[in-house]
Design a protein around this motif. Structure first.
Motif, mmCIF file in Angstrom:
data_model
loop_
_atom_site.group_PDB
_atom_site.id
_atom_site.type_symbol
_atom_site.label_atom_id
_atom_site.label_comp_id
_atom_site.label_asym_id
_atom_site.label_seq_id
_atom_site.Cartn_x
_atom_site.Cartn_y
_atom_site.Cartn_z
ATOM 1 N N SER A 1 0.020 63.516 59.492
ATOM 2 C CA SER A 1 -0.141 64.268 59.916
ATOM 3 C C SER A 1 -1.005 63.888 61.271
ATOM 4 O O SER A 1 -1.543 63.177 61.031
ATOM 5 N N ARG A 2 -0.718 65.053 62.344
ATOM 6 C CA ARG A 2 -1.476 64.967 63.667
ATOM 7 C C ARG A 2 -3.211 64.799 62.255
ATOM 8 O O ARG A 2 -3.366 65.529 61.626
ATOM 9 N N VAL A 3 -3.820 64.354 63.467
ATOM 10 C CA VAL A 3 -6.034 64.513 62.782
ATOM 11 C C VAL A 3 -6.163 66.001 63.075
ATOM 12 O O VAL A 3 -6.271 66.392 64.490
ATOM 13 N N THR A 4 -6.689 66.177 61.955
ATOM 14 C CA THR A 4 -8.217 67.819 62.372
ATOM 15 C C THR A 4 -9.035 67.277 61.569
ATOM 16 O O THR A 4 -9.171 66.689 60.769
ATOM 17 N N SER A 5 -10.404 67.867 61.731
ATOM 18 C CA SER A 5 -11.611 68.229 61.256
ATOM 19 C C SER A 5 -11.496 67.830 60.041
ATOM 20 O O SER A 5 -12.069 67.172 59.064
ATOM 21 N N GLU A 6 -10.503 68.952 59.136
ATOM 22 C CA GLU A 6 -10.413 69.177 57.503
ATOM 23 C C GLU A 6 -10.101 68.221 57.210
ATOM 24 O O GLU A 6 -10.224 67.906 56.220
ATOM 25 N N ILE A 7 -8.941 67.504 57.695
ATOM 26 C CA ILE A 7 -7.977 66.984 56.789
ATOM 27 C C ILE A 7 -9.127 65.529 57.139
ATOM 28 O O ILE A 7 -9.035 64.551 55.822
#
Length: 1407
Positions: free
Chosen positions: A466-472
């Motif tokens: 995935s692309r980086v997100t705060s939730e992940i």
């Protein structure tokens, strides 16, 4: 003789035209025929055109008549193509071309070419030389294509001769000649040839797939040969159509008539597309089946019936995920690198771990079925179903309890469906989640972190790309991470650019003219983005001059947005922008992917003109949209970056596709379709029926961003739908039939529909009314309708209710249950409307417009008077059979005897409506008129056209009841046996269980056993159902040995379900261990490890547990170590540590504990290694462990265990705190820190006593538990040590009472010791309280020592079952509660040990 062999023999006889052909397939009736006759029978003329080459084709002859028919079509297509080529070669334009000279050759020469592979090679070389004499581009393209087509021709005609690289081939002369000619023509006809060359690429791709499979050594079945032959035929037809299209003027003049070249070409292309799809599916199926057939059997549901049922119930995004997976596996698409990696990982795991469960989900923003967490959860769960028996069992329970898997609450579904389905799972599980950042539906991302955190704690291995997100990042805070950088993709990009440039000469010339190294230049500019490179190269391919090429290079877009902007400018210049944006709106905002026919209908309705979406996408939008390879095909965006660009106004500006506007357009198209007469329905009618209200909810949810003109469009379409005489009724009827699993909420759903329309009009219509200018035809009528609603004169509810009444009354609902649910909803709709309102907040937050409201909640309204009002409002026609029938069902629901007359009237009018017979039978059954009920059900069986009539089981049950009441039990059983012919494969077990219940009611276990034995023999592929019932019957009768032997027999006879039977054997052993019936345990488990070797580790562990219960430390250690040898399990070392500690080997125990708890919480480390340190006198080490655990619990770093659970829990949070403080106090005492000792002892009591006393507040409760008594015993000992004599005496008095109440027959020394020590402690406390100065007896040291009884009790406790007891039970008390002796069997187990045979009891007839 099969056609292939006849052709082969004809070819071999080509030099001697009059040689006879003899068919020797039947020696008694030889058939002779001349070559001329034989060929004429094939529809060919002499001389036979040599269009293919293979002398040994007869070796692969097939007797399949379908294949022969395909061969005939291939021959006919070849003949027609050659005829067209011949005509062209004889014309002025074709003179001198290679095809003319080959076709002019004599038959003998052609036949020689057929038989001689060397001459064939020379022929191909000649063709290639001819091409080289023309243009290099034609030569290279011809060589590439004809080389790729060889494998397909080889498969088609079954060749055996081999050529270069092991690829067999039989070229069709028509193919070679046609391709040679068409490429030359295409080089001249630039404007017409673009699509033709694109189709050649498709043909080449399919042929290459054949080559790859052939090289792997696969043999192909007749189905694949049929589809390959059909594809080859379609290719030849396409070549002919292309020739007629590209040289339309020549053939039009030649044939002196109307020749629609473009239409011929379009038809041939359509036939080619169909053939490619069919061949693609056949090839995929063939390879998949071969792969599956080589894998160990994993399914415990051999026929797949339960699997299919559960998957249908889950409603996963199965095919959509498989489409994405296949797309990334088969075709490496630019811009989807992480998805390609994820697909590769899935493939690798399936190959390297064939016994594992490999679960995967490819998220896709904008994909209606791939962008929510609930779909992700349902799909992962569905992937568990075929391979995990425990998951099927769990899901069956959830399904039977009425769980709705379509609920939008993803975390709830995750817990209920996925997480809990893994309980007890012993399979290795891998989960691959791709593009999780694209789960972008509102409200989803907040749940992503929680879901990932929870999944990380499960016994599985998780990969997220995935692309980086705060939730992940938050959800995977402790996971290993790998970031893909430009440096890692640089080499791949350079290889890709070099390959593309080398294939496209115009690109090669362009870069060379500018003296630019294309690979180096573009890789540096790309910043690692493959998709950017691909789109730039596509742009460069479209350039028409050197200056144009230089201009693109000079103005090279810096990023993807610039490329997208240029792309849309080009569309706008061609006048295609509106069409493109409309297609994109439908792709991004439909509630499920639209099929290609649906997409064309939807776009045509929106634009008000017929459009051909598929061809437009292929020619103009191929860089932005991709058609899925799996049928039914649909469209999706090529990359998330484009979706982000086109839906972000700051990026795409006036071309931005906004959510609200898209839903307005789609909603308008849906309502137009629904309002049209049913006979004019188009492809999107089914979609409109199911989803128009979802689009309406999206419109309401986004009203602030919707313009007045758009709202007027919505209201005009709603008015058109509402004012129609039939539209709403047709929609309601279709919607109900399309939602068979949700009839129980029908009333609430219909009310929600009314409420949604009502609230939308009331909140938004005021800003649309009273406007003078309006371009919408008929707006005046719409405005009057809206004004009437706004003025308070309710025009919605009466029409809505009237339509629902009419729908209910005039529809043949086919199934009795459906008719009953629809009546309940209809009868109570006014009350539901009164008690419900539009869930505005829910719609605004999640777009959820449905409000669940069961008709049962208003059952008090079900009166005959209300029914009469309903009939009157529905314009009841008492001469219409369907209406009379629905009236009868309503009366049945209201328990009115009048229903009998109505049923009879309806049946007279509509005797074929089987559910009416079932309704009449239901009334008779309720009133104990069984004979009449049976007669009605027999009538239903006669007219029910379904493969499995719905009335069959009820009919069998009533016939059986009649016979049972008459004492004819054999006949009662036979009733179910007779109706088995009506049962679906998944339903047969109901009939056998019903038969067994007949004998169970008589206590005849032997007859039950005979039945299930018969079922086992009759349905060998029915899975484990009947074997389990047979074993269960023995077990419930107390014949535990026979139960065990049945499972052993099942493992032999049904090896596919061996693991499942093994689980039952393990459970049986657990029952024996819980009952303390020791002699059979070792026999059962040791034999189980031999019978079920794949799960041998579990048997060794279970046997080790049994030995721990008996304090056989050495034997337990041996079994635990055997488990560790067979299975990689960290926690087995926890058990090994216990066994070593029981043996007194503290050093080895400490090493084992360290291996087990290395990554565990601090409290777990303290309550394992800490005990060992105390025994060894290492008090400092022990104190550090206990203090660290208490500190982490106090700070919140470590969560406490669940609150104390008084079923059987000796390791609850409170008890762990008690033990930590107690053990720390004992260390303080040993080191002379008496104040600290006292402080920790007091804390220990404070931690455990309040909860314990609360649970024991009801002193008169019936059930009491051993572990509850144990907690009071421990508290009493600590209170004694603190000198609290009165408290200790009170606590110990209760402990002794409960310990006595929970004392069982057969308790061993460790179990008896608790009560003995409690009595001694109570005596000390009582003496100390009565005597001045206290008792003279000293309390025991609470520290554990090697071999002491306190240590032995603690070690055996985790493995022992503490049975609950009733206070009313009198000694001797036996383990167990409910009596299971329902049938009679011998309750003995014969145990053979060496030369001794011992007969011992298997329990006491109960579990």
């Amino acid at each position: 003789m099969p056609l292939r062999e006849r052709i082969g023999r004809a070819l071999r006889a080509a030099r001697s035209p009059h040689q006879q052909l003899i068919d020797s397939s039947d020696e008694e009736d030889l058939e002779t025929a001349t070559i001329e006759n034989d060929l004429e029978n094939l529809g060919l003329t002499v001389p036979f055109p040599p269009y293919f080459f293979q002398s040994d084709i007869a070796n692969s002859a097939s007797s399949n008549p379908r294949l022969i028919q395909y061969d005939r079509r291939l021959l006919e297509a070849s003949r027609e193509l050659l005829h067209a080529l011949q005509l062209y070669s004889e014309g002025k334009e074709g003179k001198g071309c290679l095809v003319a000279r080959i076709l002019d050759g004599d038959t003998d020469a052609a036949a020689e070419l057929v038989r001689d592979p060397e001459k064939l090679s020379a022929f191909v070389s000649q063709v290639l030389d001819e091409q080289k004499a023309k243009k290099a581009t034609i030569s290279s393209r011809f060589g590439a294509i004809i080389g790729k087509v060889y494998p397909l021709l080889s498969l088609t005609l079954g060749t055996t001769s081999a050529v270069a690289e092991g690829v067999t081939f039989v070229p069709v002369k028509g193919t070679v000649n046609a391709l040679s000619l068409l490429l030359a023509i295409a080089d001249q006809e630039h404007t017409k040839s673009a699509d033709f060359l694109k189709q050649l690429d498709r043909i080449s791709f399919q042929a290459l797939r054949v080559a790859a499979v052939k090289q792997s050594g696969h043999e192909f079945n007749d189905i694949l040969l049929e589809k390959a032959t059909n594809l080859m035929t379609a290719i030849l037809v396409f070549f002919k159509g292309s020739l007629l299209y590209l040289k339309h003027d020549f053939f039009h003049h030649l044939w002196k008539g109307i020749l629609l070249g473009p239409q011929v070409y379009a038809d041939a292309k359509a036939e080619l597309t169909d053939a490619i799809h069919e061949f693609d599916q056949a090839l995929l199926t063939e390879i998949t089946l071969r792969h599956v057939s080589t894998q160990p059997p994993k399914s415990q549901d051999p026929d797949g019936l339960l699997t299919i049922e559960l998957i249908q119930w889950l409603q996963p995004s199965h095919w959509e995920v498989e489409t994405e997976f296949a797309r990334h596996c088969r075709r490496r698409v630019e811009g989807v690198g992480k998805s390609t990696i994820a697909a590769y990982v899935v493939q690798a795991l399936k190959a390297q771990h064939p016994d594992a469960c490999v679960l995967y989900f490819f998220c896709k923003a904008g994909g209606a079925t791939l962008n929510t967490l609930s779909q992700l959860v349902r799909t992962l769960t569905a992937q568990l179903v075929p391979n995990l028996e425990s998951a099927r069992e769990h899901l069956c329970e959830r399904k039977e309890k009425g769980l709705d898997p379509t609920k939008p609450d993803a975390l709830f579904l995750y817990q209920e469906l996925f997480r809990d389905a893994l309980n007890g799972c012993k399979n290795e599980i891998f989960v691959i989640l791709d593009g999780l950042d694209e789960c972008s539906a509102e409200g989803q991302m907040d749940d992503v972190a929680e879901l990932l955190r929870s999944m990380s704690s499960l016994p599985l291995k998780l990969l997220v790309s995935s692309r980086v997100t705060s939730e992940i990042t938050k959800g995977l805070s402790s996971a290993a991470k790998k970031e893909l950088t430009y440096d890692e993709s640089r080499g791949d990009i350079q290889l890709y650019v070099s390959h593309i440039v080398s294939e496209k000469k115009s690109l090669e010339r362009g870069f060379k003219s500018l003296n630019i190294d294309a690979a180096e230049f573009l890789s540096e500019k790309s910043n690692g983005n493959f998709l950017w490179v691909k789109l730039v190269l596509d742009t460069l391919k479209d350039t028409t001059s050197g200056s144009d090429f230089r201009s693109v290079i000079d103005l090279l877009p810096k990023d993807l947005e610039a490329i997208y902007e240029r792309f849309f400018r080009r569309l706008e210049s061609r006048g295609n922008l509106e069409l493109a944006l409309t297609i994109l709106k439908c792709v991004l905002h439909s509630k499920r992917p639209l099929t290609m026919p649906e997409m064309e209908s939807m776009v045509s309705l929106i634009l008000g003109d017929d459009v051909f979406v598929e061809s437009f996408v292929e020619s103009d939008l191929a860089s932005l949209l991709r058609k899925t390879p799996v049928e039914p095909a649909n469209l999706n965006t090529v990359h998330e970056t484009f979706r982000s660009y086109i839906t972000t106004e700051s990026s795409s500006k006036d071309k931005c596709i906004k959510t609200a506007h898209s839903h307005v357009k789609i909603l308008a198209a849906c309502l137009t379709t629904l309002a049209a007469p049913k006979k004019t329905q188009n492809s999107i009618r089914d979609y409109a029926v199911r989803f128009w209200l979802d689009h309406l909810a999206e419109v309401f949810r986004n009203t602030p961003s919707i313009t007045n003109s758009e709202l007027r469009l919505v209201f005009s379409k709603l008015h058109l739908f509402w004012a129609s005489e039939t539209a709403m009724v047709e929609w309601m009827r279709a919607f109900i039939f399309a939602s068979p699993n949700h009839h129980y909420t029908l009333g609430g759903t219909m009310a929600s529909f009314h409420n949604l329309v009502d609230v939308l009009i009331c909140s938004e219509a005021p800003r649309c009314c009273g406007i003078a200018e309006n371009a919408i035809a008929g707006w005046k009528d719409v405005e009057e309708w809206l004004s009437g609603i706004l003025s308070g004169s309710d025009q919605l509810a009466p029409k809505f209710c009237s339509n629902l009444y009419h729908t209910w009354l005039t529809t043949n609902w086919e199934e009795l249950s459906t008719a009953e649910w629809v009546f309940r909803a209809t009868h109570s709709i006014k009350r539901i409307l009164k008690d419900t309102s539009c869930p505005i907040e829910d719609i605004k937050a999640r777009g959820n417009w449905k409000q669940y409201f069961s008709a049962h909640a208003v059952s008090e309204l079900n009166t005959l008077g209300n029914l009469q009002d309903l009939l009157a409002n529905a314009d009841y026609d008492d001469t219409d059979g369907t209406q009379i029938g629905n009236h009868a069902i309503a009366l049945l629901e209201l328990k009115s005897g009048e229903c009998v007359d109505r049923f009879e009237e309806a049946i007279d009018e509509c005797p074929d409506q089987w559910h009416l017979h079932e309704g009449l039978a239901a009334y008779y059954e309720k009133h104990d008129e069984i004979d009449k009920a049976i007669a009605s059900l027999e009538n239903a069986l006669k007219v029910d056209t379904k493969e499995f009539p719905s009335s069959a089981f009820t009919h069998a049950s009533l016939v059986s009841k009649n016979r049972r009441d008459a004492g004819d039990y054999e006949g009662a059983v036979e009733a179910f046996r007779d109706d088995l012919r009506y049962a679906s494969p998944s339903d047969t077990n109901r009939y056998w269980d019903a038969m067994a219940k007949v004998w169970k009611s008589q206590g005849d276990g032997n007859k039950m056993v005979d039945l299930y034995k018969e079922a086992v023999e009759k349905y060998p592929k029915a899975g484990s159902a009947y074997w389990e019932k047979l074993a269960e019957t023995y077990g419930r009768g107390g014949a535990r040995e026979m139960e065990w032997q049945t499972y052993r027999n099942a493992m032999v006879k049904d090896p596919e379900n061996r693991s499942k039977y093994g689980k039952e054997v393990l459970q049986l052993a657990d029952h024996l261990i819980a009952l303390c019936v020791w002699p059979p345990v070792s026999v059962v488990l040791e034999q189980g490890a031999k019978d079920d070797p794949e799960n041998a580790a579990e048997y060794h562990r279970a046997l080790g547990n049994a030995y721990m219960c008996q304090r056989k430390w050495k034997e337990a250690l041996e079994q635990f170590e055997r488990h560790a040898e067979l299975k990689d399990s960290r926690w087995i070392y926890h058990d090994i540590g216990h066994a070593y500690l029981g043996l007194g080997e503290t050093a080895k125990a400490l090493m084992a504990y360290k291996a087990a708890v290395l990554e565990a919480r601090a409290s777990t480390k303290a309550l394992t290694m800490g005990y060992v340190h105390i025994i060894d006198g290492e008090y400092g080490k022990a104190m550090r462990l206990f203090k660290r655990a208490l500190s982490q619990l106090a700070s919140g770093e470590e969560e406490a265990h669940m609150p104390i659970n008084f079923v059987q829990e000796d390791d609850s949070g409170q008890q762990q705190l008690f033990q930590l403080h107690l053990q720390l106090a004992l260390c303080c005492e040993a080191t002379g820190k008496l104040e600290d000792m006292r402080e920790n002892l007091e804390k220990a009591v404070d931690d455990l006593k309040p909860m314990t006393l609360k649970a024991d507040a009801d002193k008169d409760r019936e059930l009491v538990y051993r572990h509850h008594a144990r907690a009071l015993f421990h508290i009493g000992l600590v209170e004694e040590k603190l000198g609290r004599k009165e408290d200790a005496r009170e606590t110990l008095t209760r402990a002794v009472f409960l310990l006595e109440k929970t004392t069982m027959e057969g308790d061993d020394e460790t179990q008896k010791s608790e009560e003995d020590e409690a009595i001694a402690a109570l005596r000390r406390a009582a003496d100390g309280a009565d005597k001045v100065g206290g008792s003279t007896d000293q309390p025991p040291d609470l520290k554990e020592t090697k071999g002491c009884m306190r240590l032995q009790r603690r070690l055996t406790l985790p493995y022992t079952t503490d049975w609950y007891c009733a206070q009313s039970w009198q000694p001797p008390r036996r383990r167990g509660w409910e009596e299971w002796n329902e049938v009679d069997f011998t309750n003995k187990f014969v145990l053979c040990q060496g030369d001794r045979t011992v007969v011992v009891p298997w329990g006491f007839g109960h579990y």
